[in-house]
Design a protein around this motif. Structure first.
Motif, PDB file in Angstrom:
ATOM      1  N   ASP A 123      23.859 -19.806  -3.050  1.00 11.43           N
ATOM      2  CA  ASP A 123      22.412 -19.936  -3.034  1.00 11.43           C
ATOM      3  C   ASP A 123      21.909 -20.354  -1.650  1.00 11.43           C
ATOM      4  O   ASP A 123      20.925 -19.817  -1.146  1.00 11.43           O
ATOM      5  N   GLN A 124      22.596 -21.302  -1.022  1.00 10.43           N
ATOM      6  CA  GLN A 124      22.200 -21.746   0.319  1.00 10.43           C
ATOM      7  C   GLN A 124      22.354 -20.610   1.341  1.00 10.43           C
ATOM      8  O   GLN A 124      21.533 -20.467   2.244  1.00 10.43           O
ATOM      9  N   LEU A 125      23.394 -19.803   1.183  1.00 11.51           N
ATOM     10  CA  LEU A 125      23.580 -18.664   2.082  1.00 11.51           C
ATOM     11  C   LEU A 125      22.472 -17.631   1.891  1.00 11.51           C
ATOM     12  O   LEU A 125      21.949 -17.090   2.868  1.00 11.51           O
ATOM     13  N   ARG A 126      22.092 -17.381   0.657  1.00  9.97           N
ATOM     14  CA  ARG A 126      21.002 -16.429   0.405  1.00  9.97           C
ATOM     15  C   ARG A 126      19.680 -16.950   0.958  1.00  9.97           C
ATOM     16  O   ARG A 126      18.888 -16.194   1.510  1.00  9.97           O
ATOM     17  N   LEU A 127      19.422 -18.246   0.812  1.00  7.51           N
ATOM     18  CA  LEU A 127      18.194 -18.839   1.361  1.00  7.51           C
ATOM     19  C   LEU A 127      18.177 -18.781   2.883  1.00  7.51           C
ATOM     20  O   LEU A 127      17.109 -18.746   3.489  1.00  7.51           O
ATOM     21  N   ALA A 128      19.367 -18.760   3.493  1.00  7.42           N
ATOM     22  CA  ALA A 128      19.457 -18.668   4.957  1.00  7.42           C
ATOM     23  C   ALA A 128      19.359 -17.220   5.439  1.00  7.42           C
ATOM     24  O   ALA A 128      19.406 -16.961   6.640  1.00  7.42           O
ATOM     25  N   GLY A 129      19.245 -16.268   4.507  1.00  2.00           N
ATOM     26  CA  GLY A 129      19.031 -14.877   4.901  1.00  2.00           C
ATOM     27  C   GLY A 129      20.240 -13.972   4.769  1.00  2.00           C
ATOM     28  O   GLY A 129      20.208 -12.833   5.234  1.00  2.00           O
ATOM     29  N   PHE A 130      21.297 -14.420   4.131  1.00  2.00           N
ATOM     30  CA  PHE A 130      22.487 -13.595   3.961  1.00  2.00           C
ATOM     31  C   PHE A 130      22.369 -12.811   2.661  1.00  2.00           C
ATOM     32  O   PHE A 130      22.216 -13.380   1.584  1.00  2.00           O
ATOM     33  N   ALA A 131      22.448 -11.488   2.777  1.00  2.67           N
ATOM     34  CA  ALA A 131      22.341 -10.630   1.596  1.00  2.67           C
ATOM     35  C   ALA A 131      23.720 -10.213   1.093  1.00  2.67           C
ATOM     36  O   ALA A 131      23.921 -10.047  -0.099  1.00  2.67           O
ATOM     37  N   ASP A 132      24.663 -10.039   2.003  1.00  2.00           N
ATOM     38  CA  ASP A 132      26.006  -9.576   1.648  1.00  2.00           C
ATOM     39  C   ASP A 132      26.962 -10.766   1.652  1.00  2.00           C
ATOM     40  O   ASP A 132      27.431 -11.189   2.706  1.00  2.00           O
ATOM     41  N   ILE A 133      27.232 -11.319   0.486  1.00  2.00           N
ATOM     42  CA  ILE A 133      28.106 -12.493   0.366  1.00  2.00           C
ATOM     43  C   ILE A 133      29.310 -12.106  -0.472  1.00  2.00           C
ATOM     44  O   ILE A 133      29.164 -11.590  -1.583  1.00  2.00           O
ATOM     45  N   SER A 134      30.508 -12.351   0.057  1.00  2.00           N
ATOM     46  CA  SER A 134      31.750 -12.042  -0.656  1.00  2.00           C
ATOM     47  C   SER A 134      32.517 -13.330  -0.903  1.00  2.00           C
ATOM     48  O   SER A 134      32.482 -14.249  -0.090  1.00  2.00           O
ATOM     49  N   VAL A 135      33.223 -13.380  -2.019  1.00  2.00           N
ATOM     50  CA  VAL A 135      34.096 -14.502  -2.327  1.00  2.00           C
ATOM     51  C   VAL A 135      35.522 -13.989  -2.149  1.00  2.00           C
ATOM     52  O   VAL A 135      35.921 -12.994  -2.757  1.00  2.00           O
ATOM     53  N   ALA A 136      36.309 -14.669  -1.305  1.00  2.00           N
ATOM     54  CA  ALA A 136      37.663 -14.221  -0.983  1.00  2.00           C
ATOM     55  C   ALA A 136      38.608 -14.494  -2.147  1.00  2.00           C
ATOM     56  O   ALA A 136      38.526 -15.533  -2.806  1.00  2.00           O
ATOM     57  N   ALA A 137      39.489 -13.531  -2.398  1.00  2.00           N
ATOM     58  CA  ALA A 137      40.519 -13.678  -3.421  1.00  2.00           C
ATOM     59  C   ALA A 137      41.784 -13.026  -2.887  1.00  2.00           C
ATOM     60  O   ALA A 137      41.749 -12.158  -2.028  1.00  2.00           O
ATOM     61  N   SER A 138      42.912 -13.458  -3.403  1.00  5.98           N
ATOM     62  CA  SER A 138      44.195 -12.859  -3.057  1.00  5.98           C
ATOM     63  C   SER A 138      44.451 -11.697  -4.007  1.00  5.98           C
ATOM     64  O   SER A 138      44.161 -11.793  -5.196  1.00  5.98           O
ATOM     65  N   SER A 139      45.017 -10.627  -3.471  1.00  7.95           N
ATOM     66  CA  SER A 139      45.400  -9.539  -4.362  1.00  7.95           C
ATOM     67  C   SER A 139      46.612  -9.970  -5.165  1.00  7.95           C
ATOM     68  O   SER A 139      47.312 -10.922  -4.802  1.00  7.95           O
TER      69      SER A 139
END
Length: 144
Positions: A123-139
């Motif tokens: 939410d804080q990243l979106r409020l700062a203007g980030f539209a493309d947010i990914s959550v890292a995961a291991s394959s």
């Protein structure tokens, strides 16, 4: 008439200059190549904090993110090698004055991190203007 032997020819300075190799262009070329490779090299940014990412069978490699936010198992938020409080995260991101129009971010969250903190960070990243947010995961085949 004077004999030209090995020792006699080495004593004449005008002949020594003709046989000398000029290394200046070679040194110039090496420095130009060095500068070229330094400028064109892509530097991979990684988080300095180690986290155990959750595994996902559908995990895909992501590259070129402008910002990496790390959340540790003890729920500390790291931004550029410094711990940031969740209430100051948006302000710290805006202080960075990122110039890219892409505005993409990756969140490296430990598998023990609470979902609530992950959502607040997104939410804080979106409020700062980030539209493309990914959550890292291991394959599934990747070691932790």
């Amino acid at each position: 008439m004077r004999k030209r032997g090995f020792f006699n020819s080495r004593l004449r300075p005008e002949e020594d200059n003709a046989d000398a190799i000029n290394l200046t262009p070679l040194i110039d070329m090496v420095f130009i190549l060095l500068i070229f490779f330094l400028v064109t090299a892509s530097f991979i940014r990684e988080s300095s904090v180690t986290v155990r990412r959750p595994q996902a069978a559908t995990a895909l490699p992501q590259s070129g993110a402008e910002l990496i936010v790390t959340i540790t198992a003890d729920e500390q938020i790291w931004l550029n090698d410094a711990v940031v409080d969740i209430r100051r995260l948006r302000a710290r991101i805006e202080e960075l004055k990122l110039t890219s129009s892409k505005r993409s971010a990756i969140i490296l969250a430990d598998q023990q991190t609470s979902t609530g903190l992950l959502v607040k960070t997104m939410d804080q990243l979106r409020l700062a203007g980030f539209a493309d947010i990914s959550v890292a995961a291991s394959s599934a085949g990747e070691a932790l």
